[in-house]
Design an enzyme around this catalytic site. Structure first.
Site, PDB file in Angstrom:
ATOM      1  N   ASN A   9       0.875  -1.171   0.000  1.00 30.65           N
ATOM      2  CA  ASN A   9       0.000   0.000   0.000  1.00 30.65           C
ATOM      3  C   ASN A   9       0.912   1.221   0.000  1.00 30.65           C
ATOM      4  OD1 ASN A   9      -1.633   2.157   0.693  1.00 30.65           O
ATOM      5  ND2 ASN A   9      -2.756   1.058   2.312  1.00 30.65           N
ATOM      6  N   ARG A  94      -2.393  -1.439  -3.648  1.00 30.88           N
ATOM      7  CA  ARG A  94      -3.384  -0.369  -3.648  1.00 30.88           C
ATOM      8  C   ARG A  94      -3.006   0.583  -4.780  1.00 30.88           C
ATOM      9  NH1 ARG A  94      -3.401   4.639   0.422  1.00 30.88           N
ATOM     10  NH2 ARG A  94      -5.168   5.746  -0.447  1.00 30.88           N
ATOM     11  N   HIS A 182     -10.561   6.510  -1.126  1.00 30.46           N
ATOM     12  CA  HIS A 182     -10.630   5.712   0.117  1.00 30.46           C
ATOM     13  C   HIS A 182     -11.485   4.454  -0.055  1.00 30.46           C
ATOM     14  CE1 HIS A 182      -9.481   9.473   2.615  1.00 30.46           C
ATOM     15  NE2 HIS A 182      -8.430   8.682   2.490  1.00 30.46           N
ATOM     16  N   ARG A 242      -4.720  19.184   3.778  1.00 31.36           N
ATOM     17  CA  ARG A 242      -5.488  19.602   2.600  1.00 31.36           C
ATOM     18  C   ARG A 242      -6.695  20.435   3.022  1.00 31.36           C
ATOM     19  NH1 ARG A 242      -6.114  13.677   0.198  1.00 31.36           N
ATOM     20  NH2 ARG A 242      -4.387  13.002   1.501  1.00 31.36           N
ATOM     21  N   GLU A 380      -7.336  -1.804   5.066  1.00 28.72           N
ATOM     22  CA  GLU A 380      -7.233  -1.775   3.601  1.00 28.72           C
ATOM     23  C   GLU A 380      -6.412  -2.955   3.086  1.00 28.72           C
ATOM     24  OE1 GLU A 380      -5.582   2.153   3.804  1.00 28.72           O
ATOM     25  OE2 GLU A 380      -7.358   3.053   2.896  1.00 28.72           O
TER      26      GLU A 380
END
Ligand code: ADP
Length: 392
Positions: A9, A94, A182, A242, A380
């Site tokens: 990932n 990923r 996501h 962000r 994940e």
């Protein structure tokens, strides 16, 4: 010897990795770890199947100039020299952007790789890292089957209206749409939701993935129907660094009146805004929660206010709400953030049990709350391993 799946990932400043048995009956990962600090001072940590830290540093001699490809090569040198109870039979990655084409995981071949490269302009900050990891594995193990799992894929079930910007039609046709991100985290939550909610899992659920990057996903019958991120992972919620959604007019103003060029505006929106920009102290929620500074408090308040607003808009997309799930670093660990967000949701019938929230229980709503509120750790890497198992 058991077959193992190498899960990678690759994020902007970190690479998480794990070795999962190819057969799910054999349990969880035999090894998991992370290379962090990429681009500044890379560090390495790994733990065995029982979670015990391994006392090794595989990054000797590597500094801030080491890129994702070089670090994955170094990781492979170490993995292939070790005994992890089996042989690596496949790798799962990923990949941030799958565009409109990839709505599910895929076995990587040359054609797929070309398509993934064509998507780099859509996610210039993220996609190259995933591709570098895939190339580094292919260079070392050319015959290994590799699988790409996309952050955008789960959102391709959304109705067309949820994916459209109000832009000239030719731009939407050319792929300027709301992709959402996501997805691997949301896929994991969707999978485990029935364990927590029974039949209500197939109702109207909003998942709040609140980490350094943050977004929300509105699910109906465990399918994404709307999400807060859009064309890029910059949209929607306020994040660590962000800005989240912003009046586009501000961007014109900064360029026309403040003399900033595109690169400077991008740097400001991606790296210098959010919790860091508003607090002037840190992008790390733990640091802000521990601070007495009024700006730190305002940053947390704004984060929660914006999250409550975004959640309200997703309730409109769902036409009501049955449950909220908090996940990722902040969602799983910050009782303060969960409380401040839920305090703004009383109008929906959300009622929090303070003790359960403070104790990070799996269910933090009161028995009388109209909405179930859950805290579920995301995984994940487990989703990537599962996809690789299925495809090989
Ligand atoms: P990433 O998007 O990088 O995977 P994570 O999901 O690990 O991010 O989340 C990182 C965020 O979680 C950081 O803001 C960090 O401060 C926050 N966090 C982690 N643990 C805690 C905690 N105990 N209390 C508050 N915030 C926490």
């Amino acid at each position: 010897m058991t077959d193992l799946i190498l899960v990678l990932n690759a994020g902007s400043s970190s690479i998480k990795f794990a070795l999962h048995p190819a057969s799910p009956e054999e349990g969880g990962p035999t090894l998991a770890g992370e290379i962090g600090g990429i681009g500044s001072a890379p560090d390495f940590r790994a733990a065995d199947a029982g979670g015990a830290p391994l006392d090794v540093n595989i990054l000797e001699g590597m500094d801030g100039s080491a890129d994702h490809g070089g670090l994955v090569s170094r990781l492979l040198d170490w993995l292939l020299a070790g005994d992890w109870g089996g042989c690596i039979a496949a790798a799962g990655h990923r990949v941030v952007h799958g565009g409109r084409r990839f709505d599910r995981p895929v076995l990587i071949d040359d054609t797929v790789m070309t398509s993934l490269e064509e998507l780099v302009p859509l996610a210039p900050q993220h996609q190259p890292h995933s591709l570098a990891a895939i190339r580094a594995v292919a260079a070392r193990l050319p015959d290994l089957r590799q699988v790409a799992c996309f952050d955008t894929a789960i959102h391709r079930t959304q109705p067309r209206l949820a994916q459209l910007f109000a832009l000239p039609r030719h731009l939407s046709d050319a792929g300027i749409i709301r992709y959402g991100f996501h997805g691997l985290s949301y896929r994991y939550i969707a999978k485990v939701l029935p364990d927590h909610l029974g039949d209500r899992a197939d109702g109207r659920v909003i998942v709040a993935h609140l980490g350094n990057g943050a977004s929300m996903c509105a699910m109906k019958a465990r399918q994404s129907v709307a999400t807060s991120m859009g064309f890029t992972p910059l949209d929607g919620l306020m994040m660590g660094r962000r800005s989240g959604s912003i009046d586009p007019g501000v961007l014109f103003h900064l360029q026309e009146s403040n003399g900033m060029d595109v690169a400077a505006v991008r740097q400001m929106l991606y790296r210098e805004s959010g919790l860091l920009g508003v607090s002037g102290i840190s992008n790390d929620m733990r640091v802000l929660e521990a601070s007495d500074d009024a700006n730190a408090k305002e940053a947390i308040d704004l984060f929660c206010y914006r999250a409550a607003l975004e959640l309200g808009s997703l309730v409109a997309a769902l036409g009501g709400l049955d449950a909220i799930v908090f996940t990722a670093g902040i969602g799983q660990h910050s009782q303060t953030v969960r409380r401040l967000i839920c305090d703004r949701l009383g109008w929906l019938g959300v009622e929090i049990d303070q003790a359960a929230n403070d104790g990070h229980s799996a269910r933090i709503s009161t028995p009388g709350s109209k909405i179930d509120v859950l805290v579920i750790p995301t995984d994940e890497e487990a989703v990537i391993a599962e996809a690789a198992r299925t495809l090989i």
